[in-house]
Scaffold this motif. Sequence first.
Motif, short mmCIF file in Angstrom:
data_model
loop_
_atom_site.label_atom_id
_atom_site.label_comp_id
_atom_site.label_asym_id
_atom_site.label_seq_id
_atom_site.Cartn_x
_atom_site.Cartn_y
_atom_site.Cartn_z
N PRO A 94 0.87 -1.40 -0.23
CA PRO A 94 0.05 -0.01 0.03
C PRO A 94 0.93 1.28 0.00
O PRO A 94 1.85 1.30 0.93
N GLY A 95 0.70 2.17 -1.01
CA GLY A 95 1.36 3.41 -0.83
C GLY A 95 2.55 3.08 -1.92
O GLY A 95 3.52 4.04 -1.82
N GLY A 96 2.61 2.00 -2.61
CA GLY A 96 3.88 1.64 -3.19
C GLY A 96 3.90 2.34 -4.71
O GLY A 96 2.84 3.04 -4.96
N GLY A 97 4.98 2.10 -5.39
CA GLY A 97 4.87 2.78 -6.75
C GLY A 97 6.31 2.52 -7.13
O GLY A 97 7.28 1.90 -6.82
N TYR A 98 6.70 3.71 -7.83
CA TYR A 98 8.05 4.10 -8.33
C TYR A 98 8.67 5.25 -7.75
O TYR A 98 8.04 6.21 -7.74
N CYS A 99 10.13 5.42 -7.75
CA CYS A 99 10.92 6.46 -7.39
C CYS A 99 12.06 6.32 -8.03
O CYS A 99 12.54 5.53 -8.70
N ILE A 100 12.59 7.62 -8.35
CA ILE A 100 13.94 7.70 -9.03
C ILE A 100 15.03 7.08 -8.28
O ILE A 100 14.92 7.49 -7.12
N ALA A 101 15.79 6.51 -8.76
CA ALA A 101 16.71 5.67 -8.07
C ALA A 101 18.06 6.38 -7.90
O ALA A 101 19.08 5.95 -7.04
N LYS A 102 18.39 7.30 -8.74
CA LYS A 102 19.59 7.88 -8.81
C LYS A 102 19.34 9.68 -8.69
O LYS A 102 18.21 10.05 -8.92
#
Length: 159
Positions: A61-69
């Motif tokens: 829940p509240g997951g998704g994607y983020c920029i890794a760099k």
Amino acid sequence: MKLTTKGRFAVTAMLDLALNEKGMPIKLAEISQRQSISLSYLEQLFGKLRKQGLVKSVRGPGGGYCIAKNHDNISVKNIISSVDEQIDATQCGGKENCNEGHQCITHDLWTTLNSKILDYLESTTLDELIKTQRNKSENQSIEFLTNKNNSGSNKMEAV
């Protein structure tokens, strides 16, 4: 010279993610809605971007994607090549066999163009795209307010 939808959508989606993440993961469905890119296509692209280390996924829940760099460590070329996009203006794919098995007379022209395009894409970072987009948004807001305040009526005008 052709940049396909895959490369364009990957850059668009990465920019959207960077503009909207604000410390929290972003769901692909949100990017899909904002950018009019199909969710299943984004899932394919983000799988490749994740494998290349440009994004990280957060489950639950509240997951998704983020920029890794860091944004200034990600070039447009990195993004495009991460989704297996080839940028090549030559007809032969660089094999020098486009004229009955031999190099065509304009091969060097197209090879030089490739080099210049790749240099430009390598030198353009996600951070630069973010700054450009934010400046555009700020300027549009200022223009809207200026036009609204200068208008003798209560009509709203978009610029």
